[in-house]
Design a protein around this motif. Structure first.
Motif, PDB file in Angstrom:
ATOM      1  N   ASP A   1       4.968  13.285  -7.255  1.00 37.48           N
ATOM      2  CA  ASP A   1       4.751  11.857  -7.012  1.00 37.48           C
ATOM      3  C   ASP A   1       3.575  11.665  -6.059  1.00 37.48           C
ATOM      4  N   THR A   2       2.700  10.748  -6.438  1.00 43.06           N
ATOM      5  CA  THR A   2       1.502  10.461  -5.655  1.00 43.06           C
ATOM      6  C   THR A   2       1.500   8.999  -5.265  1.00 43.06           C
ATOM      7  N   VAL A   3       1.067   8.711  -4.044  1.00 39.19           N
ATOM      8  CA  VAL A   3       0.936   7.347  -3.545  1.00 39.19           C
ATOM      9  C   VAL A   3      -0.534   7.100  -3.260  1.00 39.19           C
ATOM     10  N   GLY A   4      -0.985   5.893  -3.597  1.00 34.75           N
ATOM     11  CA  GLY A   4      -2.388   5.567  -3.377  1.00 34.75           C
ATOM     12  C   GLY A   4      -2.569   4.201  -2.750  1.00 34.75           C
ATOM     13  N   ARG A   5      -3.742   4.029  -2.172  1.00 26.50           N
ATOM     14  CA  ARG A   5      -4.129   2.750  -1.581  1.00 26.50           C
ATOM     15  C   ARG A   5      -5.528   2.429  -2.087  1.00 26.50           C
ATOM     16  N   LEU A   6      -5.682   1.249  -2.669  1.00 22.88           N
ATOM     17  CA  LEU A   6      -6.950   0.845  -3.262  1.00 22.88           C
ATOM     18  C   LEU A   6      -7.522  -0.348  -2.512  1.00 22.88           C
TER      19      LEU A   6
ATOM     20  N   THR B   1      -5.571   8.676  -2.073  1.00 24.16           N
ATOM     21  CA  THR B   1      -4.339   9.165  -2.709  1.00 24.16           C
ATOM     22  C   THR B   1      -3.841  10.422  -2.008  1.00 24.16           C
ATOM     23  N   ALA B   2      -2.514  10.581  -1.993  1.00 25.63           N
ATOM     24  CA  ALA B   2      -1.868  11.765  -1.420  1.00 25.63           C
ATOM     25  C   ALA B   2      -0.493  11.914  -2.041  1.00 25.63           C
ATOM     26  N   LEU B   3       0.087  13.077  -1.876  1.00 25.65           N
ATOM     27  CA  LEU B   3       1.455  13.283  -2.329  1.00 25.65           C
ATOM     28  C   LEU B   3       2.370  12.355  -1.540  1.00 25.65           C
ATOM     29  N   ALA B   4       3.403  11.867  -2.190  1.00 27.31           N
ATOM     30  CA  ALA B   4       4.280  10.847  -1.600  1.00 27.31           C
ATOM     31  C   ALA B   4       4.887  11.294  -0.275  1.00 27.31           C
ATOM     32  N   GLY B   5       5.246  12.538  -0.127  1.00 28.45           N
ATOM     33  CA  GLY B   5       5.870  13.016   1.103  1.00 28.45           C
ATOM     34  C   GLY B   5       4.912  13.091   2.280  1.00 28.45           C
ATOM     35  N   ASP B   6       3.601  13.095   2.014  1.00 31.52           N
ATOM     36  CA  ASP B   6       2.608  13.261   3.077  1.00 31.52           C
ATOM     37  C   ASP B   6       2.021  11.945   3.586  1.00 31.52           C
ATOM     38  N   THR B   7       2.331  10.840   2.933  1.00 34.13           N
ATOM     39  CA  THR B   7       1.634   9.595   3.254  1.00 34.13           C
ATOM     40  C   THR B   7       2.066   8.952   4.574  1.00 34.13           C
ATOM     41  N   GLY B   8       3.253   9.229   5.042  1.00 33.21           N
ATOM     42  CA  GLY B   8       3.714   8.626   6.297  1.00 33.21           C
ATOM     43  C   GLY B   8       2.817   8.988   7.467  1.00 33.21           C
ATOM     44  N   ALA B   9       2.439  10.240   7.564  1.00 29.12           N
ATOM     45  CA  ALA B   9       1.586  10.698   8.662  1.00 29.12           C
ATOM     46  C   ALA B   9       0.139  10.266   8.484  1.00 29.12           C
ATOM     47  N   LEU B  10      -0.228   9.836   7.280  1.00 30.29           N
ATOM     48  CA  LEU B  10      -1.618   9.480   6.993  1.00 30.29           C
ATOM     49  C   LEU B  10      -1.932   8.001   7.148  1.00 30.29           C
ATOM     50  N   GLN B  11      -0.929   7.173   7.420  1.00 29.43           N
ATOM     51  CA  GLN B  11      -1.143   5.727   7.428  1.00 29.43           C
ATOM     52  C   GLN B  11      -2.210   5.289   8.434  1.00 29.43           C
ATOM     53  N   ALA B  12      -2.212   5.826   9.627  1.00 30.97           N
ATOM     54  CA  ALA B  12      -3.212   5.445  10.629  1.00 30.97           C
ATOM     55  C   ALA B  12      -4.604   5.881  10.195  1.00 30.97           C
ATOM     56  N   THR B  13      -4.702   7.079   9.629  1.00 26.79           N
ATOM     57  CA  THR B  13      -5.993   7.582   9.142  1.00 26.79           C
ATOM     58  C   THR B  13      -6.488   6.724   7.995  1.00 26.79           C
ATOM     59  N   TRP B  14      -5.601   6.419   7.043  1.00 28.05           N
ATOM     60  CA  TRP B  14      -5.986   5.596   5.901  1.00 28.05           C
ATOM     61  C   TRP B  14      -6.394   4.199   6.340  1.00 28.05           C
ATOM     62  N   GLN B  15      -5.719   3.640   7.328  1.00 27.33           N
ATOM     63  CA  GLN B  15      -6.070   2.311   7.816  1.00 27.33           C
ATOM     64  C   GLN B  15      -7.471   2.318   8.420  1.00 27.33           C
ATOM     65  N   ALA B  16      -7.793   3.352   9.194  1.00 26.91           N
ATOM     66  CA  ALA B  16      -9.120   3.455   9.810  1.00 26.91           C
ATOM     67  C   ALA B  16     -10.209   3.611   8.747  1.00 26.91           C
ATOM     68  N   ILE B  17      -9.938   4.415   7.730  1.00 27.23           N
ATOM     69  CA  ILE B  17     -10.911   4.608   6.650  1.00 27.23           C
ATOM     70  C   ILE B  17     -11.104   3.302   5.894  1.00 27.23           C
ATOM     71  N   SER B  18     -10.015   2.647   5.551  1.00 28.26           N
ATOM     72  CA  SER B  18     -10.085   1.387   4.799  1.00 28.26           C
ATOM     73  C   SER B  18     -10.794   0.303   5.598  1.00 28.26           C
ATOM     74  N   ASP B  19     -10.545   0.237   6.904  1.00 30.12           N
ATOM     75  CA  ASP B  19     -11.195  -0.782   7.741  1.00 30.12           C
ATOM     76  C   ASP B  19     -12.696  -0.547   7.859  1.00 30.12           C
ATOM     77  N   SER B  20     -13.137   0.710   7.736  1.00 35.81           N
ATOM     78  CA  SER B  20     -14.560   1.007   7.855  1.00 35.81           C
ATOM     79  C   SER B  20     -15.333   0.792   6.560  1.00 35.81           C
ATOM     80  N   PHE B  21     -14.635   0.557   5.461  1.00 32.95           N
ATOM     81  CA  PHE B  21     -15.266   0.397   4.152  1.00 32.95           C
ATOM     82  C   PHE B  21     -16.022  -0.922   4.092  1.00 32.95           C
TER      83      PHE B  21
END
Length: 163
Positions: A117-122, A137-157
């Motif tokens: 299972d994969t979770v993604g943010r577009l 995108t990341a495996l579903a079990g790994d996304t909890g720890a990645l939320q802050a990183t993904w938010q920073a990446i998305s905000d910089s886009f």
């Protein structure tokens, strides 16, 4: 008879008009080449670049997740979301805001991959001509720890001036 006198006088006045000459103008269309703007994003230090099979974008591999940057033709946001995520825009809970002069659409999605299972943010930035897509995108079990990183990446886009 008196009713016909004004009609006859109007007809006589119109007969004295000179015929108008019409000028024909030919439109000359020159092809316009549209150039996309430059999309920028703050990448983490562990990002390794891979080139996608097309000229549409770039794929970055990071520790436990992937970042895809794509530039697609604008116009149909639903078609862009469907191409990237596999879902229609109406099937996702999308949030639309403005980011600079562009319309920003963000949504999350899930899918199956070879690894599970994969979770993604577009994030899609629409400048009216092109859709600039950031897909994380990341495996579903790994996304909890990645939320802050993904938010920073998305905000910089962001998108800048034409390339």
């Amino acid at each position: 008879m008196k009713k016909w006198i004004p009609v006859a006088m109007c007809a006589l006045l119109l007969c004295g008009c000179a015929p108008q000459s019409w000028e024909t103008v030919t439109d000359v269309y020159e092809p316009v080449t549209l150039t996309s703007a430059e999309a920028t994003v703050a990448l983490p230090e562990d990002a390794c670049v891979l080139t996608l099979s097309s000229d549409e974008g770039t794929l970055y591999l990071c520790q436990g997740y992937e970042i895809a940057l794509l530039t697609l033709p604008g116009g149909n946001l639903d078609a862009t979301v469907r191409e990237v995520t596999g879902y229609s825009l109406s099937d996702l809970a999308a949030v639309q805001t403005a980011r600079g002069s562009a319309q920003c659409t963000q949504c999350a999605f899930s899918c199956q991959s070879e690894d599970g299972d994969t979770v993604g943010r577009l994030t899609v930035l629409d400048d009216g001509l092109f859709h600039y897509c950031l897909c994380l995108t990341a495996l579903a079990g790994d996304t909890g720890a990645l939320q802050a990183t993904w938010q920073a990446i998305s905000d910089s886009f962001a998108i800048g001036s034409a390339a």
